[in-house]
Design an enzyme around this catalytic site. Structure first.
Site, short mmCIF file in Angstrom:
data_model
loop_
_atom_site.label_atom_id
_atom_site.label_comp_id
_atom_site.label_asym_id
_atom_site.label_seq_id
_atom_site.Cartn_x
_atom_site.Cartn_y
_atom_site.Cartn_z
N ARG A 124 0.86 -1.11 -0.11
CA ARG A 124 0.00 0.16 0.10
C ARG A 124 1.00 1.28 0.26
NH1 ARG A 124 -4.56 0.36 4.65
NH2 ARG A 124 -2.80 0.65 5.92
N LYS A 181 -2.86 6.56 1.46
CA LYS A 181 -2.66 6.85 2.53
C LYS A 181 -1.97 8.01 3.00
CE LYS A 181 -3.03 4.38 7.10
NZ LYS A 181 -4.53 4.38 7.15
N GLU A 208 -16.35 6.14 3.93
CA GLU A 208 -15.54 6.19 5.22
C GLU A 208 -16.22 6.52 6.71
OE1 GLU A 208 -12.26 5.13 5.33
OE2 GLU A 208 -11.63 5.18 3.30
C1 PLP Z 1 -5.42 3.45 7.39
C2 PLP Z 1 -6.95 3.86 7.09
C3 PLP Z 1 -7.92 3.00 7.02
C4 PLP Z 1 -7.63 1.50 7.85
O1 PLP Z 1 -6.50 0.85 7.23
P1 PLP Z 1 -6.01 -0.34 7.92
O2 PLP Z 1 -4.98 -1.02 7.06
O3 PLP Z 1 -6.97 -1.19 8.36
O4 PLP Z 1 -5.32 0.29 9.21
C5 PLP Z 1 -9.25 3.24 6.63
N1 PLP Z 1 -9.51 4.56 6.26
C6 PLP Z 1 -8.45 5.37 6.20
C7 PLP Z 1 -8.94 6.83 5.50
C8 PLP Z 1 -7.21 5.01 6.42
O5 PLP Z 1 -6.25 6.10 6.52
#
Ligand code: PLP
Length: 361
Positions: free
Chosen positions: A104, A206, A242
């Site tokens: 990722r 992210k 989200e």
């Molecule tokens: C990091 C994140 C998540 C959750 O991702 P994980 O890999 O399960 O920790 C969900 N939504 C957003 C916007 C994120 O930044």
């Protein structure tokens, strides 16, 4: 005994040096840990110059010295990850799916025109940081874990809107407590009228920019006594995307596991893992698709999922002044409870993990 909550104030008042400050952590009350920054012993630091990452080293220094022209400071050229290391019953240490975080991060970096560490470098950096800070890993059974925060930032002298001349890849860690002290409890959320990410924007990456945009709506939701806000799809504002910085899922009355599918949803690794466990271990049918805000009655349970909280059961969602309650505002539903038990069991090594999910440190 010095609790973690007051140890910083205590350190300041007592005028202790950084090293003495660190010594105080020997007295960590594991069950009182929250999700707070704590300076642990070592962090990993690697520089990218002239087209490649250097060897990378561990350092005690938790302050970055970077150019005032760094693109990370002006143009948001940065991304991050979050993953946890768990102490197992037999004393060994589990990293949960670090290869997925590496992949990722590579996608986030590509989207922001940054070089990314290879999967190998990423996992090696995480392992080094866990080993060097082993004394901070909460004990088995405490419900805590060592949270790792890898990040890549654009640095170096620059002012024009372009990719940075140099980059830093770093990983630091903090011990974190169980998200819900005294057991999992449902939370209420409120639908936001703001968007977190644009269609074809960076919602699936992210990156800090998405978080900067979420600070104001998130703080408004919390001021109104909600755990956080929920974002609808930016194009039509009719579908859930989200839950703050976590992914949404819900269970239908026919025992189907439903989670939104959209290019502006962040592909969470907890979400991905729950999809796989719901299917293979709980025998639920999984549907990745639209979750219409007008059809919340289709679901008997709902939750938010992500590395930090694992699963936050959703009690109710407020939309246009009306609160829709799923299972209960007080109690956690049976399917969410089973998913939580299965996932945390796999992470801590109590339940056999699917192939490749656990990397021993
Ligand atoms: C990091 C994140 C998540 C959750 O991702 P994980 O890999 O399960 O920790 C969900 N939504 C957003 C916007 C994120 O930044």
């Amino acid at each position: 005994m010095i609790t973690l909550k007051n140890q910083r104030t205590y350190a300041r008042r007592s005028g202790r040096s950084a090293i003495e400050d660190v010594m105080a952590y020997e007295n960590i009350e594991w069950d009182k840990l929250g999700f707070d920054y704590i300076k642990t012993d070592q962090r990993y630091l690697s520089h990218w110059r002239d087209g490649e990452w250097d060897q990378g080293t561990l350092t005690e220094d938790n302050v970055l010295h970077i150019s005032e022209g760094s693109t990370a400071l002006h143009y948001g050229q940065q991304c991050f990850e979050g993953l946890k290391a768990y102490r197992c019953k037999d004393g060994s240490i589990n990293l949960f799916r670090p290869d997925q975080n590496a992949l990722r991060m590579q996608r986030s970096c590509a989207r922001l025109l940054m070089p990314a560490p290879s999967t190998e470098q990423f996992i090696e950096a995480c392992k080094q940081v866990v080993k060097a800070n082993e004394r901070f890993i909460p004990p088995y059974g405490s419900g805590g874990a060592l949270y790792l925060r890898p990040f890549v930032i654009g640095v170096g002298d620059n002012i024009g809107v372009r990719t940075a001349p140099e980059f830093i890849f770093s990983v630091f860690c903090i011990p974190v407590g169980p998200y819900f002290k005294g057991g999992m409890k449902p939370n209420n959320f409120v639908i936001s009228s703001y968007d977190r990410a644009a269609p074809q924007g960076t919602g699936a990456a992210k990156v800090g920019g998405n978080y900067a945009a979420s600070l104001m709506p998130g703080s408004q939701a919390k001021k109104n006594n909600f755990a956080d806000c929920i974002y609808l799809d930016p194009q039509t504002h009719t579908k859930i995307e989200e839950v703050g910085s976590a992914n949404f899922f819900a269970i239908t009355h026919n025992d189907e596991f439903v989670t939104p599918k959209s290019p502006s949803v962040l592909p969470g690794i907890t979400r991905l893992s729950l999809i796989e466990l719901a299917q293979s271990r709980l025998g639920l049918k999984v549907i990745e698709g639209d979750v219409l805000i007008d059809n919340l009655g289709d679901f008997k349970e709902a939750g938010a999922c992500g590395t930090a909280a694992v699963i936050t059961p959703i009690g109710g969602i407020e939309y246009n002044g009306k609160l829709h309650v799923f299972y209960s505002e007080k109690e956690v539903g049976p399917v969410v409870s089973r998913l939580y038990a299965e996932l945390t069991g796999v992470q801590s090594g109590d339940i056999e993990a699917p192939q490749g999910w656990i990397v021993k440190v």
